[in-house]
Design a protein around this motif. Structure first.
Motif, PDB file in Angstrom:
ATOM      1  N   GLU A  24       0.785  -1.126   0.047  1.00 51.03           N
ATOM      2  CA  GLU A  24      -0.039  -0.005   0.124  1.00 51.03           C
ATOM      3  C   GLU A  24       0.733   1.402  -0.037  1.00 51.03           C
ATOM      4  N   GLY A 103     -12.272  -0.938  -2.603  1.00 47.42           N
ATOM      5  CA  GLY A 103     -11.749  -2.101  -2.927  1.00 47.42           C
ATOM      6  C   GLY A 103     -10.667  -2.517  -2.053  1.00 47.42           C
ATOM      7  N   LEU A 105     -11.257  -4.190   0.966  1.00 47.68           N
ATOM      8  CA  LEU A 105     -11.724  -5.583   1.278  1.00 47.68           C
ATOM      9  C   LEU A 105     -12.262  -6.280   0.137  1.00 47.68           C
ATOM     10  N   ARG A 106     -12.077  -7.549  -0.240  1.00 51.73           N
ATOM     11  CA  ARG A 106     -12.186  -8.283  -1.355  1.00 51.73           C
ATOM     12  C   ARG A 106     -13.853  -8.228  -1.549  1.00 51.73           C
ATOM     13  N   TYR A 107     -14.646  -8.419  -0.682  1.00 51.23           N
ATOM     14  CA  TYR A 107     -16.313  -8.212  -0.829  1.00 51.23           C
ATOM     15  C   TYR A 107     -16.791  -7.205  -0.578  1.00 51.23           C
ATOM     16  N   ARG A 109     -17.438  -2.732  -1.147  1.00 51.02           N
ATOM     17  CA  ARG A 109     -17.243  -1.868  -2.019  1.00 51.02           C
ATOM     18  C   ARG A 109     -15.992  -0.816  -1.513  1.00 51.02           C
ATOM     19  N   SER A 110     -16.156  -0.667  -0.542  1.00 52.71           N
ATOM     20  CA  SER A 110     -14.950   0.165   0.267  1.00 52.71           C
ATOM     21  C   SER A 110     -15.005  -0.089   1.859  1.00 52.71           C
TER      22      SER A 110
END
Length: 123
Positions: A24, A103, A105-107, A109-110
């Motif tokens: 990151e 994005g 976290l994988r599932y 939206r934010s």
């Protein structure tokens, strides 16, 4: 008596370095900012003069510049810094600031945080 007027900045998309993981810290990522700023806009409403109210264009430029250079580790820290800019530098009475990382976290939206601060928090 203080008016309860609110200036809103919605879905300001800025790219910056944020996060605790090494990957990151390597490249800029999308950061979405939402702000609700308590101001007294009565004079501006009566005068139709931008000098009488918080200038949201100036605030947005400061927010963008800060995000592009600050490189914080935590969304909590960035939210706190942006609230300080809105209150101390730009004159808001109170600021509600939401910082989101799309994005992250994988599932989802934010992910992000929403904070609310007042001038007394920065005295």
């Amino acid at each position: 008596m203080t008016a309860s007027d609110t200036i809103i900045i919605r879905d300001l998309l800025v790219r910056g370095i944020i996060g605790v993981n090494d990957w990151e810290r390597e490249k800029k990522q999308d950061i979405v900012i939402n702000m609700s700023l308590s101001v007294d806009a009565r004079n501006a409403g009566e005068s139709d003069d931008v000098e009488h109210v918080l200038n949201y264009r100036t605030l947005a430029k400061r927010v963008i510049s800060h995000i592009e250079t600050a490189e914080p580790y935590l969304v909590e820290a960035l939210a706190h810094q942006l609230a300080r800019i809105a209150i101390v530098d730009c004159g808001a009475e109170r600021a509600r600031v939401r910082v989101e990382k799309p994005g992250a976290l994988r599932y989802a939206r934010s992910v992000g945080i929403e904070i609310e601060r007042s001038a007394s928090d920065y005295a």
